[in-house]
Design a protein around this motif. Structure first.
Motif, PDB file in Angstrom:
ATOM      1  N   HIS A 166       0.910  -0.921  -0.206  1.00  0.00           N
ATOM      2  CA  HIS A 166       0.094   0.039  -0.021  1.00  0.00           C
ATOM      3  C   HIS A 166       0.679   1.269  -0.002  1.00  0.00           C
ATOM      4  CE1 HIS A 166      -0.378  -1.001   4.532  1.00  0.00           C
ATOM      5  NE2 HIS A 166       1.347  -0.116   4.037  1.00  0.00           N
ATOM      6  N   LEU A 167       0.100   2.583   0.011  1.00  0.00           N
ATOM      7  CA  LEU A 167       0.748   2.917  -0.081  1.00  0.00           C
ATOM      8  C   LEU A 167       2.299   3.679   1.183  1.00  0.00           C
ATOM      9  CD1 LEU A 167       1.966   6.561  -1.444  1.00  0.00           C
ATOM     10  CD2 LEU A 167      -0.854   7.398  -0.584  1.00  0.00           C
ATOM     11  N   PRO A 168       1.368   3.048   1.626  1.00  0.00           N
ATOM     12  CA  PRO A 168       2.780   3.300   3.245  1.00  0.00           C
ATOM     13  C   PRO A 168       3.730   2.844   3.164  1.00  0.00           C
ATOM     14  CG  PRO A 168       0.704   3.210   4.434  1.00  0.00           C
ATOM     15  CD  PRO A 168       0.248   3.114   3.250  1.00  0.00           C
ATOM     16  N   GLY A 169       4.065   2.098   2.245  1.00  0.00           N
ATOM     17  CA  GLY A 169       5.170   1.756   1.712  1.00  0.00           C
ATOM     18  C   GLY A 169       5.941   0.536   1.953  1.00  0.00           C
ATOM     19  N   TRP A 170       6.385   0.102   1.535  1.00  0.00           N
ATOM     20  CA  TRP A 170       6.929  -1.733   2.140  1.00  0.00           C
ATOM     21  C   TRP A 170       6.973  -2.387   3.586  1.00  0.00           C
ATOM     22  CZ3 TRP A 170      12.407  -4.023   1.364  1.00  0.00           C
ATOM     23  CH2 TRP A 170      12.725  -5.096   0.724  1.00  0.00           C
ATOM     24  N   SER A 171       6.370  -1.848   4.140  1.00  0.00           N
ATOM     25  CA  SER A 171       6.230  -1.820   5.204  1.00  0.00           C
ATOM     26  C   SER A 171       6.352  -2.690   6.546  1.00  0.00           C
ATOM     27  CB  SER A 171       5.322  -0.905   5.447  1.00  0.00           C
ATOM     28  OG  SER A 171       3.863  -1.425   5.503  1.00  0.00           O
ATOM     29  N   GLU A 172       6.626  -2.937   7.516  1.00  0.00           N
ATOM     30  CA  GLU A 172       6.771  -4.303   8.517  1.00  0.00           C
ATOM     31  C   GLU A 172       5.252  -4.387   8.450  1.00  0.00           C
ATOM     32  OE1 GLU A 172       6.472  -5.252  13.263  1.00  0.00           O
ATOM     33  OE2 GLU A 172       6.936  -3.548  12.944  1.00  0.00           O
ATOM     34  N   LEU A 173       4.271  -4.107   7.729  1.00  0.00           N
ATOM     35  CA  LEU A 173       2.841  -4.926   7.871  1.00  0.00           C
ATOM     36  C   LEU A 173       2.597  -5.780   6.786  1.00  0.00           C
ATOM     37  CD1 LEU A 173       0.037  -5.586   8.432  1.00  0.00           C
ATOM     38  CD2 LEU A 173      -0.811  -4.095   6.690  1.00  0.00           C
ATOM     39  N   TYR A 174       3.776  -5.047   5.614  1.00  0.00           N
ATOM     40  CA  TYR A 174       3.850  -6.176   4.318  1.00  0.00           C
ATOM     41  C   TYR A 174       4.328  -7.055   4.526  1.00  0.00           C
ATOM     42  CZ  TYR A 174      -0.282  -4.952   1.289  1.00  0.00           C
ATOM     43  OH  TYR A 174      -1.123  -4.540   0.482  1.00  0.00           O
ATOM     44  N   ILE A 175       5.883  -7.163   4.897  1.00  0.00           N
ATOM     45  CA  ILE A 175       6.789  -8.328   5.050  1.00  0.00           C
ATOM     46  C   ILE A 175       6.739  -9.115   6.370  1.00  0.00           C
ATOM     47  CG2 ILE A 175       9.095  -8.173   6.243  1.00  0.00           C
ATOM     48  CD1 ILE A 175       8.910  -7.136   3.936  1.00  0.00           C
ATOM     49  N   GLU A 176       5.979  -8.769   7.551  1.00  0.00           N
ATOM     50  CA  GLU A 176       4.546  -9.923   7.879  1.00  0.00           C
ATOM     51  C   GLU A 176       3.917 -10.611   7.532  1.00  0.00           C
ATOM     52  OE1 GLU A 176       3.831  -8.881  11.851  1.00  0.00           O
ATOM     53  OE2 GLU A 176       5.539  -8.134  12.682  1.00  0.00           O
ATOM     54  N   THR A 177       2.883  -9.737   6.544  1.00  0.00           N
ATOM     55  CA  THR A 177       1.891 -10.141   5.309  1.00  0.00           C
ATOM     56  C   THR A 177       2.262 -11.751   4.266  1.00  0.00           C
ATOM     57  OG1 THR A 177       0.387  -7.829   5.956  1.00  0.00           O
ATOM     58  CG2 THR A 177      -0.309  -9.954   4.285  1.00  0.00           C
ATOM     59  N   THR A 178       3.308 -11.264   4.416  1.00  0.00           N
ATOM     60  CA  THR A 178       4.002 -12.414   3.443  1.00  0.00           C
ATOM     61  C   THR A 178       4.561 -13.628   3.813  1.00  0.00           C
ATOM     62  OG1 THR A 178       5.023 -10.004   1.939  1.00  0.00           O
ATOM     63  CG2 THR A 178       5.988 -11.922   1.853  1.00  0.00           C
ATOM     64  N   ARG A 179       5.015 -13.424   5.261  1.00  0.00           N
ATOM     65  CA  ARG A 179       5.454 -14.357   5.848  1.00  0.00           C
ATOM     66  C   ARG A 179       4.109 -15.177   6.593  1.00  0.00           C
ATOM     67  NH1 ARG A 179       8.957 -11.056   8.584  1.00  0.00           N
ATOM     68  NH2 ARG A 179       8.248 -10.758  10.321  1.00  0.00           N
ATOM     69  N   ARG A 180       2.849 -14.423   6.601  1.00  0.00           N
ATOM     70  CA  ARG A 180       1.538 -15.417   6.433  1.00  0.00           C
ATOM     71  C   ARG A 180       1.204 -16.410   6.076  1.00  0.00           C
ATOM     72  NH1 ARG A 180      -3.246 -13.423  10.205  1.00  0.00           N
ATOM     73  NH2 ARG A 180      -4.674 -14.198   9.407  1.00  0.00           N
ATOM     74  N   PHE A 181       1.194 -15.484   4.843  1.00  0.00           N
ATOM     75  CA  PHE A 181       0.808 -16.238   3.165  1.00  0.00           C
ATOM     76  C   PHE A 181       1.393 -17.928   3.564  1.00  0.00           C
ATOM     77  CE2 PHE A 181      -1.297 -13.081   1.873  1.00  0.00           C
ATOM     78  CZ  PHE A 181      -2.442 -13.746   1.304  1.00  0.00           C
ATOM     79  N   ALA A 182       2.729 -17.429   3.467  1.00  0.00           N
ATOM     80  CA  ALA A 182       3.757 -18.522   3.708  1.00  0.00           C
ATOM     81  C   ALA A 182       3.334 -19.473   4.938  1.00  0.00           C
ATOM     82  CB  ALA A 182       5.266 -18.602   3.686  1.00  0.00           C
ATOM     83  N   HIS A 183       2.955 -19.092   6.233  1.00  0.00           N
ATOM     84  CA  HIS A 183       2.779 -19.782   6.799  1.00  0.00           C
ATOM     85  C   HIS A 183       1.330 -20.952   6.599  1.00  0.00           C
ATOM     86  CE1 HIS A 183       1.111 -20.863  10.849  1.00  0.00           C
ATOM     87  NE2 HIS A 183      -0.008 -20.440  11.173  1.00  0.00           N
ATOM     88  N   HIS A 184       0.569 -20.343   5.914  1.00  0.00           N
ATOM     89  CA  HIS A 184      -0.771 -20.497   5.496  1.00  0.00           C
ATOM     90  C   HIS A 184      -0.084 -21.224   3.364  1.00  0.00           C
ATOM     91  CE1 HIS A 184      -4.328 -19.153   7.782  1.00  0.00           C
ATOM     92  NE2 HIS A 184      -2.843 -18.205   7.956  1.00  0.00           N
ATOM     93  N   GLY A 185       0.727 -22.184   3.132  1.00  0.00           N
ATOM     94  CA  GLY A 185       1.414 -22.787   2.191  1.00  0.00           C
ATOM     95  C   GLY A 185       1.408 -22.035   1.210  1.00  0.00           C
ATOM     96  N   TYR A 186       1.588 -20.617   0.954  1.00  0.00           N
ATOM     97  CA  TYR A 186       1.764 -20.085  -0.442  1.00  0.00           C
ATOM     98  C   TYR A 186       3.604 -19.572  -0.603  1.00  0.00           C
ATOM     99  CZ  TYR A 186      -2.838 -19.591  -0.671  1.00  0.00           C
ATOM    100  OH  TYR A 186      -4.698 -19.979  -0.656  1.00  0.00           O
ATOM    101  N   ILE A 187       3.957 -19.863  -1.285  1.00  0.00           N
ATOM    102  CA  ILE A 187       5.509 -18.636  -1.785  1.00  0.00           C
ATOM    103  C   ILE A 187       4.877 -17.786  -1.830  1.00  0.00           C
ATOM    104  CG2 ILE A 187       7.158 -18.476  -3.285  1.00  0.00           C
ATOM    105  CD1 ILE A 187       6.858 -21.554  -4.383  1.00  0.00           C
ATOM    106  N   ALA A 188       4.999 -16.402  -1.237  1.00  0.00           N
ATOM    107  CA  ALA A 188       5.281 -15.352  -1.506  1.00  0.00           C
ATOM    108  C   ALA A 188       6.250 -14.274  -1.589  1.00  0.00           C
ATOM    109  CB  ALA A 188       4.124 -15.049   0.173  1.00  0.00           C
ATOM    110  N   ILE A 189       6.114 -13.063  -2.513  1.00  0.00           N
ATOM    111  CA  ILE A 189       6.805 -12.585  -2.580  1.00  0.00           C
ATOM    112  C   ILE A 189       6.135 -10.756  -2.946  1.00  0.00           C
ATOM    113  CG2 ILE A 189       6.537 -12.698  -4.894  1.00  0.00           C
ATOM    114  CD1 ILE A 189       9.230 -12.093  -5.631  1.00  0.00           C
ATOM    115  N   CYS A 190       6.728  -9.914  -2.622  1.00  0.00           N
ATOM    116  CA  CYS A 190       6.009  -8.807  -1.919  1.00  0.00           C
ATOM    117  C   CYS A 190       7.523  -7.877  -2.697  1.00  0.00           C
ATOM    118  CB  CYS A 190       5.855  -8.075  -0.859  1.00  0.00           C
ATOM    119  SG  CYS A 190       5.338  -6.497  -0.465  1.00  0.00           S
ATOM    120  N   ALA A 191       7.169  -6.855  -3.072  1.00  0.00           N
ATOM    121  CA  ALA A 191       8.315  -6.343  -4.599  1.00  0.00           C
ATOM    122  C   ALA A 191       8.387  -4.990  -3.318  1.00  0.00           C
ATOM    123  CB  ALA A 191       8.194  -5.805  -5.720  1.00  0.00           C
TER     124      ALA A 191
END
Length: 248
Positions: free
Chosen positions: A43-68
């Motif tokens: 989102h507009l707040p950027g490549w933030s802690e929230l999105y880094i953590e959400t990337t890991r959340r998807f991995a926890h649920h069985g997805y290869i996840a990437i956030c540029a």
């Protein structure tokens, strides 16, 4: 659903729009897979802690996840400061976002252990960007738009960076779409969500919209007062069920 408590995380470098190097955070579940993939568009707040953590959340649920990091070109610094610079410049160009996101999709599709399916996930400006990408490209299999503002745009809002309103691309939407919205939001307002839904119906697109009373913009954001845990957890269940159907 299996939960993957073991995962590996790293930062990779993509060849983004115009060949510009762009950093991306990756999290992948432990094991051989095959795993579906999710590209997160921040989102507009950027490549933030929230999105880094959400990337890991998807991995926890069985997805290869990437956030540029779509704001890489704005230089280094605290994500809030970088986002402020980007905001002051009127945001990033839609075309640049498509180029950077295409690089993330291509990276994901090249990974061993990937099952060949890719979903998009974005909130706020990232939700808008996800809708644009899924309408401009045909290389994703499902799209999640969380309260993406400016999907519906007035003519005076269009400019060189945002030349077309995403709603006007609806005929070209290439995959199923899930929309998550708070009924107290004003960007998008319930009326704008109605207009988007009408366009999806008009063009016969596969979609599902979920709207929540007592919730406004960004109600997933656990680090802000606008967080609404009951609505957020229900909506997370809707997102995972949607991706489970379309990316398995």
């Amino acid at each position: 659903m299996a939960f993957y408590r073991g995962m590996t995380c790293e930062t990779v470098t993509l060849s983004g729009d115009g060949g510009t190097p762009v950093s991306a955070y990756v999290a992948r579940p432990e094991g051989a897979g095959p795993f579906p993939g999710v590209v997160l568009i921040h989102h507009l707040p950027g490549w933030s802690e929230l999105y880094i953590e959400t990337t890991r959340r998807f991995a926890h649920h069985g997805y290869i996840a990437i956030c540029a990091n779509l704001y890489e070109r704005a230089g280094p610094g605290d994500p809030d400061d970088v986002a402020a610079r980007v905001r002051a410049e009127g945001g990033i160009a839609d075309a640049q976002m498509v180029g950077d996101t295409a690089a993330a999709v291509a990276w994901l599709r090249s990974q061993p252990g990937h099952n060949g399916k890719v979903g998009l996930f974005g909130s706020c400006s990232g939700g808008r960007h996800a809708v644009i990408y899924a309408s401009r490209r045909t290389d994703v299999d499902a799209c999640a738009d969380l309260w993406g503002g400016r999907v519906v745009m007035a003519a005076e809002e269009l400019n060189g960076k945002t030349p077309v309103a995403p709603i006007d691309l609806t005929a070209d939407l290439s995959c199923p779409l899930i929309g998550i919205f708070g009924n107290d939001d004003r960007a998008p307002s319930p009326e704008q969500v109605d207009r988007h839904e009408a366009a999806l119906k008009e063009h016969g697109k596969a979609y599902e919209f979920h709207r929540y009373d007592g919730a406004g913009h960004g109600f997933f954001y656990w680090h802000r007062p606008l967080y609404r845990p009951e609505q957020a957890m229900d909506a997370w269940g809707k997102v995972f069920a949607f991706f489970g159907r379309h990316l398995a």
